[in-house]
Design a protein around this motif. Structure first.
Motif, PDB file in Angstrom:
ATOM      1  N   SER A 116       0.862  -1.178   0.000  1.00 38.60           N
ATOM      2  CA  SER A 116       0.000   0.000   0.000  1.00 38.60           C
ATOM      3  C   SER A 116       0.894   1.222   0.000  1.00 38.60           C
ATOM      4  CB  SER A 116      -0.913  -0.013   1.231  1.00 38.60           C
ATOM      5  OG  SER A 116      -0.164  -0.016   2.407  1.00 38.60           O
ATOM      6  N   GLY A 117       1.108   1.778  -1.170  1.00 37.83           N
ATOM      7  CA  GLY A 117       1.981   2.926  -1.288  1.00 37.83           C
ATOM      8  C   GLY A 117       3.368   2.503  -1.745  1.00 37.83           C
ATOM      9  N   VAL A 118       4.157   3.493  -2.163  1.00 38.12           N
ATOM     10  CA  VAL A 118       5.494   3.223  -2.649  1.00 38.12           C
ATOM     11  C   VAL A 118       6.473   3.321  -1.486  1.00 38.12           C
ATOM     12  CG1 VAL A 118       7.299   3.980  -4.233  1.00 38.12           C
ATOM     13  CG2 VAL A 118       4.889   4.141  -4.911  1.00 38.12           C
ATOM     14  N   PRO A 119       7.219   2.254  -1.183  1.00 40.66           N
ATOM     15  CA  PRO A 119       8.151   2.311  -0.054  1.00 40.66           C
ATOM     16  C   PRO A 119       9.296   3.272  -0.328  1.00 40.66           C
ATOM     17  CG  PRO A 119       8.445   0.283  -1.288  1.00 40.66           C
ATOM     18  CD  PRO A 119       7.235   0.940  -1.851  1.00 40.66           C
ATOM     19  N   ARG A 120       9.782   3.903   0.727  1.00 46.46           N
ATOM     20  CA  ARG A 120      10.911   4.822   0.616  1.00 46.46           C
ATOM     21  C   ARG A 120      11.576   4.944   1.982  1.00 46.46           C
ATOM     22  NH1 ARG A 120       9.257  10.118   2.198  1.00 46.46           N
ATOM     23  NH2 ARG A 120       7.031  10.224   2.674  1.00 46.46           N
ATOM     24  N   ARG A 121      12.663   5.683   2.031  1.00 43.58           N
ATOM     25  CA  ARG A 121      13.375   5.881   3.281  1.00 43.58           C
ATOM     26  C   ARG A 121      12.669   6.979   4.081  1.00 43.58           C
ATOM     27  NH1 ARG A 121      19.942   6.098   3.653  1.00 43.58           N
ATOM     28  NH2 ARG A 121      20.155   6.165   5.923  1.00 43.58           N
ATOM     29  N   LEU A 122      12.300   6.662   5.319  1.00 45.65           N
ATOM     30  CA  LEU A 122      11.492   7.558   6.134  1.00 45.65           C
ATOM     31  C   LEU A 122      12.134   7.787   7.489  1.00 45.65           C
ATOM     32  CD1 LEU A 122       8.138   5.679   5.517  1.00 45.65           C
ATOM     33  CD2 LEU A 122       8.688   7.898   4.516  1.00 45.65           C
ATOM     34  N   ALA A 123      11.925   8.985   8.049  1.00 42.74           N
ATOM     35  CA  ALA A 123      12.297   9.236   9.438  1.00 42.74           C
ATOM     36  C   ALA A 123      11.280   8.528  10.331  1.00 42.74           C
ATOM     37  CB  ALA A 123      12.322  10.733   9.713  1.00 42.74           C
ATOM     38  N   LEU A 124      11.751   7.751  11.285  1.00 38.21           N
ATOM     39  CA  LEU A 124      10.851   6.935  12.095  1.00 38.21           C
ATOM     40  C   LEU A 124      10.127   7.737  13.174  1.00 38.21           C
ATOM     41  CD1 LEU A 124       9.839   4.057  12.605  1.00 38.21           C
ATOM     42  CD2 LEU A 124      11.780   3.729  14.151  1.00 38.21           C
ATOM     43  N   LYS A 125      10.775   8.731  13.763  1.00 35.51           N
ATOM     44  CA  LYS A 125      10.183   9.451  14.883  1.00 35.51           C
ATOM     45  C   LYS A 125       8.825  10.079  14.540  1.00 35.51           C
ATOM     46  CE  LYS A 125      11.094  12.964  18.416  1.00 35.51           C
ATOM     47  NZ  LYS A 125       9.774  13.598  18.221  1.00 35.51           N
ATOM     48  N   PRO A 126       8.656  10.773  13.384  1.00 32.98           N
ATOM     49  CA  PRO A 126       7.338  11.329  13.069  1.00 32.98           C
ATOM     50  C   PRO A 126       6.247  10.258  12.963  1.00 32.98           C
ATOM     51  CG  PRO A 126       9.015  12.322  11.677  1.00 32.98           C
ATOM     52  CD  PRO A 126       9.670  11.179  12.382  1.00 32.98           C
ATOM     53  N   ILE A 127       6.615   9.054  12.511  1.00 33.96           N
ATOM     54  CA  ILE A 127       5.628   7.980  12.411  1.00 33.96           C
ATOM     55  C   ILE A 127       5.244   7.489  13.807  1.00 33.96           C
ATOM     56  CG2 ILE A 127       5.135   5.719  11.437  1.00 33.96           C
ATOM     57  CD1 ILE A 127       7.175   6.276   9.267  1.00 33.96           C
ATOM     58  N   VAL A 128       6.240   7.380  14.691  1.00 29.18           N
ATOM     59  CA  VAL A 128       5.950   7.012  16.076  1.00 29.18           C
ATOM     60  C   VAL A 128       5.046   8.065  16.714  1.00 29.18           C
ATOM     61  CG1 VAL A 128       6.961   6.705  18.365  1.00 29.18           C
ATOM     62  CG2 VAL A 128       8.062   5.680  16.374  1.00 29.18           C
ATOM     63  N   ASP A 129       5.366   9.338  16.500  1.00 35.95           N
ATOM     64  CA  ASP A 129       4.543  10.422  17.053  1.00 35.95           C
ATOM     65  C   ASP A 129       3.114  10.351  16.531  1.00 35.95           C
ATOM     66  OD1 ASP A 129       6.742  11.336  18.405  1.00 35.95           O
ATOM     67  OD2 ASP A 129       7.241  12.887  16.944  1.00 35.95           O
ATOM     68  N   CYS A 130       2.977  10.019  15.249  1.00 35.72           N
ATOM     69  CA  CYS A 130       1.652   9.899  14.636  1.00 35.72           C
ATOM     70  C   CYS A 130       0.852   8.788  15.308  1.00 35.72           C
ATOM     71  CB  CYS A 130       1.804   9.629  13.140  1.00 35.72           C
ATOM     72  SG  CYS A 130       0.291   9.112  12.304  1.00 35.72           S
ATOM     73  N   ALA A 131       1.469   7.615  15.483  1.00 29.29           N
ATOM     74  CA  ALA A 131       0.772   6.490  16.108  1.00 29.29           C
ATOM     75  C   ALA A 131       0.376   6.821  17.544  1.00 29.29           C
ATOM     76  CB  ALA A 131       1.657   5.243  16.073  1.00 29.29           C
ATOM     77  N   VAL A 132       1.274   7.463  18.270  1.00 24.17           N
ATOM     78  CA  VAL A 132       0.980   7.839  19.664  1.00 24.17           C
ATOM     79  C   VAL A 132      -0.162   8.842  19.711  1.00 24.17           C
ATOM     80  CG1 VAL A 132       1.912   9.028  21.679  1.00 24.17           C
ATOM     81  CG2 VAL A 132       3.297   7.317  20.495  1.00 24.17           C
ATOM     82  N   ARG A 133      -0.139   9.812  18.812  1.00 27.37           N
ATOM     83  CA  ARG A 133      -1.198  10.836  18.791  1.00 27.37           C
ATOM     84  C   ARG A 133      -2.563  10.216  18.496  1.00 27.37           C
ATOM     85  NH1 ARG A 133       0.807  13.884  15.065  1.00 27.37           N
ATOM     86  NH2 ARG A 133      -0.734  13.695  13.408  1.00 27.37           N
ATOM     87  N   LEU A 134      -2.588   9.272  17.552  1.00 25.65           N
ATOM     88  CA  LEU A 134      -3.851   8.642  17.191  1.00 25.65           C
ATOM     89  C   LEU A 134      -4.369   7.718  18.293  1.00 25.65           C
ATOM     90  CD1 LEU A 134      -3.189   7.733  13.455  1.00 25.65           C
ATOM     91  CD2 LEU A 134      -4.749   9.480  14.317  1.00 25.65           C
ATOM     92  N   PHE A 135      -3.468   7.206  19.114  1.00 27.31           N
ATOM     93  CA  PHE A 135      -3.878   6.212  20.103  1.00 27.31           C
ATOM     94  C   PHE A 135      -4.042   6.783  21.510  1.00 27.31           C
ATOM     95  CE2 PHE A 135      -3.784   1.964  22.106  1.00 27.31           C
ATOM     96  CZ  PHE A 135      -4.568   1.285  21.204  1.00 27.31           C
ATOM     97  N   ARG A 136      -3.677   8.047  21.700  1.00 26.17           N
ATOM     98  CA  ARG A 136      -3.663   8.585  23.062  1.00 26.17           C
ATOM     99  C   ARG A 136      -5.045   8.594  23.706  1.00 26.17           C
ATOM    100  NH1 ARG A 136      -3.180  13.219  19.799  1.00 26.17           N
ATOM    101  NH2 ARG A 136      -4.719  14.863  20.225  1.00 26.17           N
ATOM    102  N   TRP A 137      -6.101   8.833  22.912  1.00 20.24           N
ATOM    103  CA  TRP A 137      -7.451   8.883  23.481  1.00 20.24           C
ATOM    104  C   TRP A 137      -7.860   7.507  24.001  1.00 20.24           C
ATOM    105  CZ3 TRP A 137      -8.461  13.649  24.328  1.00 20.24           C
ATOM    106  CH2 TRP A 137      -8.072  14.642  23.429  1.00 20.24           C
ATOM    107  N   HIS A 138      -7.524   6.485  23.248  1.00 18.40           N
ATOM    108  CA  HIS A 138      -7.869   5.127  23.660  1.00 18.40           C
ATOM    109  C   HIS A 138      -7.154   4.762  24.961  1.00 18.40           C
ATOM    110  CE1 HIS A 138      -9.130   0.961  23.206  1.00 18.40           C
ATOM    111  NE2 HIS A 138      -7.883   0.567  23.375  1.00 18.40           N
ATOM    112  N   MET A 139      -5.884   5.135  25.069  1.00 22.01           N
ATOM    113  CA  MET A 139      -5.121   4.875  26.283  1.00 22.01           C
ATOM    114  C   MET A 139      -5.747   5.585  27.480  1.00 22.01           C
ATOM    115  SD  MET A 139      -2.410   2.869  25.942  1.00 22.01           S
ATOM    116  CE  MET A 139      -1.081   2.333  24.892  1.00 22.01           C
ATOM    117  N   GLN A 140      -6.133   6.827  27.275  1.00 20.31           N
ATOM    118  CA  GLN A 140      -6.733   7.595  28.368  1.00 20.31           C
ATOM    119  C   GLN A 140      -8.040   6.969  28.832  1.00 20.31           C
ATOM    120  OE1 GLN A 140      -7.067  11.670  27.066  1.00 20.31           O
ATOM    121  NE2 GLN A 140      -4.856  11.973  26.959  1.00 20.31           N
ATOM    122  N   GLN A 141      -8.841   6.506  27.891  1.00 17.49           N
ATOM    123  CA  GLN A 141     -10.113   5.880  28.242  1.00 17.49           C
ATOM    124  C   GLN A 141      -9.895   4.609  29.065  1.00 17.49           C
ATOM    125  OE1 GLN A 141     -13.360   6.815  27.720  1.00 17.49           O
ATOM    126  NE2 GLN A 141     -12.530   8.784  27.055  1.00 17.49           N
TER     127      GLN A 141
END
Length: 265
Positions: A116-141
Motif C-alpha cells: 500500500s503505497g510506494v516504499p521509501r526511506r522515512l524518518a521513524l520518529k514522526p511515524i511514532v509520534d503519529c501512532a501515539v497521537r492517534l492512540f492517546r485517546w484510547h489509552m486515556q479511556q
C-alpha cells in the motif's frame, strides 16, 4: 574359524548399515510428509486470510468514503461559522490522518501481500509520534499510561501507513493486555541493521508454548478477536525486508519488537 568370524562380522556391519540407512530414509520421509502438511495448512490459512481481508476491505471502503466526505463538509461549516478552535482543528487533522491510514491499510489487506503505497526511506520518529497521537485517546479511556523512550534519529525503509499500522496494532494489543493504572512502554532506536521499535506491556504475558504461534492467522486469546492483527503486521514488516518478533520482555508482560532496514533489501 577366524576367516568365518571375520566374514560374519563384516556381514553383520553391512546389515546394520543397511538397517540404519533404511531407518534414516524413513525418518526423512516422515519429516518431509510433516513439512509438506505444514506448508499445505499454512497455504490454506493464507488463502483463507486473503479472502477475508479482501471482503473486509470492500465492506469498509464505502462507509469510509462517506466518513471522509462528511468530515470535510463539517470542517468547512465550522470554519465558516468562525468557531474553529485550534483544538478542534487538531482533531480534524488527526481524524483525516486516521482515514488516510485506514485507506492505506485497506489497500494492503485487499491482496494481503501487495504494497500500500510506494516504499521509501522515512524518518521513524514522526511515524511514532503519529501512532501515539492517534492512540492517546484510547489509552486515556482505559486508564493506561504510555511512556516513550527514543534513541537517536532512526530512518526506516517502508511506507508511513504500514509502519504506523504496525505500531497501532502493537499498542492496541498492549493496551488490551494491560490492567488499568499500568504503563505501556514504546521504545525505539537504531542499530547496525536499521531501525527498531519495541512495545512492552504489564499484562499476563504470552504464556508457555511456542511464541511464534501468535503470528498464525485466526489464533487469538481474545473472545472477540479474529487473530489477524499480528499476522498482517508481520507480513507488512517482512514486505520491506524487516521483521516483527516476540522479544525478551523488559517488564512482566509481553514484548514485541519491530525491525526495519534503512534501505531496500
Amino acid at each position: 574359524s577366524r576367516t568365518s568370524r571375520i566374514a560374519y562380522e563384516m556381514e553383520l556391519r553391512a546389515a546394520r548399515a543397511i538397517a540404519f540407512d533404511a531407518l534414516e530414509r524413513q525418518k526423512d520421509a516422515e519429516r518431509l510428509t510433516a513439512d509438506t502438511e505444514r506448508r499445505r495448512i499454512a497455504r490454506d490459512q493464507i488463502l483463507a486470510a486473503s479472502a477475508l481481508f479482501a471482503s473486509v476491505a470492500h465492506d469498509i471502503r464505502s462507509p469510509l468514503t462517506a466518513l471522509v466526505l462528511n468530515l470535510r463538509v463539517l470542517e468547512e461549516d465550522i470554519r465558516k461559522s468562525g468557531h474553529l478552535s485550534s483544538t478542534t482543528q487538531s482533531m480534524f487533522d488527526d481524524t483525516r490522518l486516521a482515514c488516510d491510514l485506514i485507506e492505506g491499510v485497506l489497500d494492503g489487506l485487499r491482496t494481503y501481500a501487495s504494497c500500500s503505497g510506494v516504499p521509501r526511506r522515512l524518518a521513524l520518529k514522526p511515524i511514532v509520534d503519529c501512532a501515539v497521537r492517534l492512540f492517546r485517546w484510547h489509552m486515556q479511556q482505559k486508564g493506561i499510561a504510555l511512556s516513550i523512550a527514543g534513541q537517536g534519529e532512526p530512518e526506516a525503509w517502508g511506507t508511513t501507513s504500514e509502519i504506523c499500522q504496525i505500531l497501532l496494532n502493537l499498542l492496541a494489543n498492549a493496551a488490551e493486555a494491560s490492567p488499568r493504572g499500568s504503563t505501556v512502554v514504546l521504545a525505539y532506536g537504531v542499530d547496525e541493521h536499521g531501525a527498531w521499535v519495541r512495545v512492552d506491556d504489564d499484562g499476563p504475558g504470552l504464556g508457555p508454548g511456542d511464541p511464534e504461534r501468535v503470528f498464525e492467522p485466526f489464533r487469538s486469546s481474545k473472545e472477540d478477536g479474529l487473530g489477524i492483527g499480528l499476522t498482517v503486521a508481520r507480513a507488512m514488516a517482512r514486505r520491506h525486508g524487516g521483521d516483527l518478533c516476540v522479544a525478551p520482555s523488559q517488564r512482566k508482560g509481553a514484548s514485541f519488537e519491530l525491525h526495519l532496514p534503512r534501505t531496500a533489501s
